[in-house]
Design a protein around this motif. Sequence first.
Motif, PDB file in Angstrom:
ATOM      1  N   CYS A 153      16.217 -32.336  17.161  1.00  0.00           N
ATOM      2  CA  CYS A 153      15.239 -33.269  17.503  1.00  0.00           C
ATOM      3  C   CYS A 153      15.440 -34.844  17.606  1.00  0.00           C
ATOM      4  O   CYS A 153      16.152 -35.089  16.745  1.00  0.00           O
ATOM      5  CB  CYS A 153      13.768 -33.038  16.665  1.00  0.00           C
ATOM      6  SG  CYS A 153      13.155 -31.340  16.920  1.00  0.00           S
ATOM      7  N   THR A 195       4.630 -31.145  16.601  1.00  0.00           N
ATOM      8  CA  THR A 195       5.346 -29.688  16.962  1.00  0.00           C
ATOM      9  C   THR A 195       5.483 -28.814  15.813  1.00  0.00           C
ATOM     10  O   THR A 195       4.917 -27.502  15.607  1.00  0.00           O
ATOM     11  CB  THR A 195       6.423 -29.739  17.811  1.00  0.00           C
ATOM     12  OG1 THR A 195       5.700 -30.377  19.113  1.00  0.00           O
ATOM     13  CG2 THR A 195       6.696 -28.160  18.247  1.00  0.00           C
ATOM     14  N   GLU A 196       6.231 -29.379  14.664  1.00  0.00           N
ATOM     15  CA  GLU A 196       6.634 -28.457  13.516  1.00  0.00           C
ATOM     16  C   GLU A 196       5.305 -28.522  12.682  1.00  0.00           C
ATOM     17  O   GLU A 196       5.221 -27.509  12.193  1.00  0.00           O
ATOM     18  CB  GLU A 196       7.418 -29.670  12.724  1.00  0.00           C
ATOM     19  CG  GLU A 196       9.115 -29.655  13.421  1.00  0.00           C
ATOM     20  CD  GLU A 196       9.523 -28.337  13.809  1.00  0.00           C
ATOM     21  OE1 GLU A 196       9.537 -27.312  12.741  1.00  0.00           O
ATOM     22  OE2 GLU A 196       9.804 -28.061  15.040  1.00  0.00           O
ATOM     23  N   ASP A 200       2.240 -27.867  14.094  1.00  0.00           N
ATOM     24  CA  ASP A 200       1.707 -26.500  14.505  1.00  0.00           C
ATOM     25  C   ASP A 200       2.270 -25.566  14.036  1.00  0.00           C
ATOM     26  O   ASP A 200       1.482 -24.490  13.598  1.00  0.00           O
ATOM     27  CB  ASP A 200       1.825 -26.874  15.969  1.00  0.00           C
ATOM     28  CG  ASP A 200       0.536 -27.973  16.604  1.00  0.00           C
ATOM     29  OD1 ASP A 200      -0.228 -28.433  15.815  1.00  0.00           O
ATOM     30  OD2 ASP A 200       1.010 -28.397  17.653  1.00  0.00           O
ATOM     31  N   GLU A 230       6.305 -36.657  18.432  1.00  0.00           N
ATOM     32  CA  GLU A 230       5.674 -35.483  18.962  1.00  0.00           C
ATOM     33  C   GLU A 230       6.411 -34.453  18.308  1.00  0.00           C
ATOM     34  O   GLU A 230       5.865 -33.423  18.210  1.00  0.00           O
ATOM     35  CB  GLU A 230       6.315 -35.673  20.590  1.00  0.00           C
ATOM     36  CG  GLU A 230       5.833 -34.401  21.203  1.00  0.00           C
ATOM     37  CD  GLU A 230       6.032 -34.507  22.773  1.00  0.00           C
ATOM     38  OE1 GLU A 230       5.958 -33.329  23.542  1.00  0.00           O
ATOM     39  OE2 GLU A 230       6.428 -35.728  23.348  1.00  0.00           O
ATOM     40  N   TRP A 231       8.007 -34.295  17.759  1.00  0.00           N
ATOM     41  CA  TRP A 231       8.323 -33.424  17.323  1.00  0.00           C
ATOM     42  C   TRP A 231       7.821 -32.889  16.041  1.00  0.00           C
ATOM     43  O   TRP A 231       7.713 -31.797  15.554  1.00  0.00           O
ATOM     44  CB  TRP A 231      10.065 -33.751  17.187  1.00  0.00           C
ATOM     45  CG  TRP A 231      10.410 -34.701  16.147  1.00  0.00           C
ATOM     46  CD1 TRP A 231      10.769 -35.941  16.604  1.00  0.00           C
ATOM     47  CD2 TRP A 231      10.849 -34.479  14.852  1.00  0.00           C
ATOM     48  NE1 TRP A 231      11.240 -36.665  15.264  1.00  0.00           N
ATOM     49  CE2 TRP A 231      11.292 -35.596  14.340  1.00  0.00           C
ATOM     50  CE3 TRP A 231      10.879 -33.270  14.126  1.00  0.00           C
ATOM     51  CZ2 TRP A 231      11.908 -35.536  12.847  1.00  0.00           C
ATOM     52  CZ3 TRP A 231      11.472 -33.272  12.717  1.00  0.00           C
ATOM     53  CH2 TRP A 231      11.955 -34.476  12.287  1.00  0.00           C
ATOM     54  N   ARG A 234      15.946 -26.467  14.754  1.00  0.00           N
ATOM     55  CA  ARG A 234      15.697 -27.373  15.952  1.00  0.00           C
ATOM     56  C   ARG A 234      16.225 -28.469  15.952  1.00  0.00           C
ATOM     57  O   ARG A 234      16.250 -29.264  14.983  1.00  0.00           O
ATOM     58  CB  ARG A 234      14.168 -27.518  16.458  1.00  0.00           C
ATOM     59  CG  ARG A 234      13.576 -26.133  16.676  1.00  0.00           C
ATOM     60  CD  ARG A 234      11.951 -26.383  16.936  1.00  0.00           C
ATOM     61  NE  ARG A 234      11.769 -27.084  17.987  1.00  0.00           N
ATOM     62  CZ  ARG A 234      11.194 -28.159  18.139  1.00  0.00           C
ATOM     63  NH1 ARG A 234      10.558 -28.816  16.943  1.00  0.00           N
ATOM     64  NH2 ARG A 234      10.692 -28.689  19.268  1.00  0.00           N
TER      65      ARG A 234
END
Length: 208
Positions: free
Chosen positions: A192, A31-32, A34, A27-28, A190
């Motif tokens: 993660c 997100t990156e 995106d 998921e992380w 971030r």
Amino acid sequence: MTTDPDTVRSYDRTAAEYAAKAAAMPEWVATEIDAFVTALSGSGRVLEIGSGGGRDAAALEKRRISVRCTDVAKGFVDLLRDSGFDADLLDPLTDDLADPRRPGVPYDGVWACACLIHVARGDLGTVLRRLAEATRTGGPLHVSVREGDGEEVSTSGGAAAARRYVETYWREAALRSELTGAGWIVSEVRRCMGMPDDWWLSVRARRE
């Protein structure tokens, strides 16, 4: 110094196995991707370092981003080509980073997810500087490395098929310093989690 040769040989032996294990998108990382595509304004030509089995390249190309796939391990390059990717064998520390599709034109961004952990501490600044020099002004960068101190050597397999991987861990302050010194403006780092207790520092930056 180039990437530890035992690490490269280990990935050569296990490319298909590694790609299968890494096929699911964390998921992380999604997100990156995106955030990276947004920073590119939805289009562009990017250099990917450490393409592995092509998971991230496939996701980027679905978003209409053109990706130059590269890896230091021939096993991954062969796997990528068999899967239909345009892939090159490339060591970001020593090889020419120029885009063969667009001679003289810099990349619009660089994607280097979970791969620069194999760059020796003293070489990371050089790699980051070379990536910056190959990228247009304002172009985005994603880099992710494992959080921690020092280095680790992990081994597996029997005598006939021994595997050895060398990884370098980073803390945020030192990582930011390397990025800034290499010509990148860091907007965010971030923290993660991959697997339980497996923490990554995920960088969003842009070329000065």
